[in-house]
Design a protein around this motif. Sequence first.
Motif, PDB file in Angstrom:
ATOM      1  N   GLU A 154       2.717 -11.188  -6.962  1.00 44.57           N
ATOM      2  CA  GLU A 154       3.982 -11.684  -7.508  1.00 44.57           C
ATOM      3  C   GLU A 154       5.045 -11.501  -6.447  1.00 44.57           C
ATOM      4  O   GLU A 154       5.475 -10.393  -6.166  1.00 44.57           O
ATOM      5  N   LEU A 155       5.458 -12.606  -5.855  1.00 40.21           N
ATOM      6  CA  LEU A 155       6.385 -12.554  -4.729  1.00 40.21           C
ATOM      7  C   LEU A 155       7.745 -13.083  -5.157  1.00 40.21           C
ATOM      8  O   LEU A 155       7.834 -13.994  -5.966  1.00 40.21           O
ATOM      9  N   ALA A 156       8.787 -12.479  -4.602  1.00 34.60           N
ATOM     10  CA  ALA A 156      10.138 -12.942  -4.897  1.00 34.60           C
ATOM     11  C   ALA A 156      11.020 -12.695  -3.690  1.00 34.60           C
ATOM     12  O   ALA A 156      10.807 -11.742  -2.938  1.00 34.60           O
ATOM     13  N   ALA A 157      11.995 -13.566  -3.511  1.00 38.75           N
ATOM     14  CA  ALA A 157      12.956 -13.364  -2.424  1.00 38.75           C
ATOM     15  C   ALA A 157      13.677 -12.038  -2.634  1.00 38.75           C
ATOM     16  O   ALA A 157      14.016 -11.676  -3.765  1.00 38.75           O
ATOM     17  N   GLY A 158      13.872 -11.305  -1.545  1.00 38.88           N
ATOM     18  CA  GLY A 158      14.532 -10.008  -1.641  1.00 38.88           C
ATOM     19  C   GLY A 158      13.563  -8.851  -1.712  1.00 38.88           C
ATOM     20  O   GLY A 158      13.946  -7.690  -1.546  1.00 38.88           O
ATOM     21  N   MET A 159      12.294  -9.162  -1.973  1.00 39.42           N
ATOM     22  CA  MET A 159      11.284  -8.124  -2.129  1.00 39.42           C
ATOM     23  C   MET A 159      10.890  -7.532  -0.774  1.00 39.42           C
ATOM     24  O   MET A 159      10.789  -8.253   0.216  1.00 39.42           O
ATOM     25  N   GLN A 160      10.679  -6.226  -0.755  1.00 40.00           N
ATOM     26  CA  GLN A 160      10.158  -5.595   0.459  1.00 40.00           C
ATOM     27  C   GLN A 160       8.647  -5.473   0.345  1.00 40.00           C
ATOM     28  O   GLN A 160       8.122  -5.081  -0.695  1.00 40.00           O
ATOM     29  N   VAL A 161       7.962  -5.832   1.420  1.00 38.39           N
ATOM     30  CA  VAL A 161       6.503  -5.807   1.441  1.00 38.39           C
ATOM     31  C   VAL A 161       6.087  -4.993   2.661  1.00 38.39           C
ATOM     32  O   VAL A 161       6.788  -4.989   3.670  1.00 38.39           O
ATOM     33  N   VAL A 162       4.968  -4.299   2.561  1.00 35.35           N
ATOM     34  CA  VAL A 162       4.477  -3.559   3.723  1.00 35.35           C
ATOM     35  C   VAL A 162       3.149  -4.157   4.156  1.00 35.35           C
ATOM     36  O   VAL A 162       2.205  -4.240   3.370  1.00 35.35           O
ATOM     37  N   PHE A 206       8.558  -5.437   5.883  1.00 33.87           N
ATOM     38  CA  PHE A 206       9.395  -6.619   6.075  1.00 33.87           C
ATOM     39  C   PHE A 206       9.892  -7.095   4.725  1.00 33.87           C
ATOM     40  O   PHE A 206       9.470  -6.604   3.683  1.00 33.87           O
ATOM     41  N   PHE A 207      10.800  -8.047   4.791  1.00 32.92           N
ATOM     42  CA  PHE A 207      11.455  -8.532   3.576  1.00 32.92           C
ATOM     43  C   PHE A 207      11.189 -10.008   3.407  1.00 32.92           C
ATOM     44  O   PHE A 207      11.227 -10.768   4.375  1.00 32.92           O
ATOM     45  N   ILE A 208      10.912 -10.402   2.182  1.00 32.90           N
ATOM     46  CA  ILE A 208      10.733 -11.819   1.876  1.00 32.90           C
ATOM     47  C   ILE A 208      12.112 -12.422   1.643  1.00 32.90           C
ATOM     48  O   ILE A 208      12.893 -11.896   0.848  1.00 32.90           O
ATOM     49  N   THR A 209      12.431 -13.483   2.384  1.00 29.50           N
ATOM     50  CA  THR A 209      13.759 -14.084   2.211  1.00 29.50           C
ATOM     51  C   THR A 209      13.709 -15.445   1.533  1.00 29.50           C
ATOM     52  O   THR A 209      14.701 -15.892   0.989  1.00 29.50           O
ATOM     53  N   ILE A 240       5.925 -18.684   3.160  1.00 31.62           N
ATOM     54  CA  ILE A 240       6.787 -17.554   2.800  1.00 31.62           C
ATOM     55  C   ILE A 240       7.616 -17.247   4.042  1.00 31.62           C
ATOM     56  O   ILE A 240       7.063 -17.152   5.141  1.00 31.62           O
ATOM     57  N   THR A 241       8.920 -17.115   3.882  1.00 31.69           N
ATOM     58  CA  THR A 241       9.753 -16.706   5.012  1.00 31.69           C
ATOM     59  C   THR A 241       9.908 -15.189   4.957  1.00 31.69           C
ATOM     60  O   THR A 241      10.305 -14.639   3.928  1.00 31.69           O
ATOM     61  N   VAL A 242       9.519 -14.549   6.062  1.00 32.81           N
ATOM     62  CA  VAL A 242       9.592 -13.091   6.124  1.00 32.81           C
ATOM     63  C   VAL A 242      10.551 -12.685   7.241  1.00 32.81           C
ATOM     64  O   VAL A 242      10.684 -13.378   8.239  1.00 32.81           O
TER      65      VAL A 242
END
Length: 163
Positions: A90-98, A109-112, A119-121
Amino acid sequence: MANKITVNKVVSLSYTLRDDDGELIDQSEDGSPLLYLHGARNIVPGLEEQLEGVAEGESIKAIVPPEKGYGPRIGEAHEVPRRLFPSDAELAAGMQVVAHDDQGRQIPFFITAISDDTITVDPNHPLAGETLHFEVTVESLRDATEEEIGHGHPHGPDGHHHH
Ligand code: ZN
């Protein structure tokens, strides 16, 4: 003697955070102040430093440069194919992912942005490179419990709860 912020105090803050242009970035909700453990790096280092010694009930303005906030900007955002992510993620803009590199090192990094195929990271925290302008009121202050000091964070007024 007034109760003042020192290491191992649990501090309750109401705050507003603005950028260099005076735009509101973030604020505490009414009746729901931010709780943090002083000295445990729960908040950005530049704000923590400036809160040292501040008394209960006092308000301060704190200007925090990027180096003591969310860091300088490093690298640029780029698009990666969506198929690199698990299909059920479940991905959303603003989310931090490792992510992990081939040596197993963690790369946060952060999903923008998200589209059907890409996906723009961004390796930068959304506030990286920003000078942070805080206005903070110390609502209350108490000694941390042994358990809170051991965990490195405060526990809520209702006892222990973890996110
Ligand atoms: Zn805990």
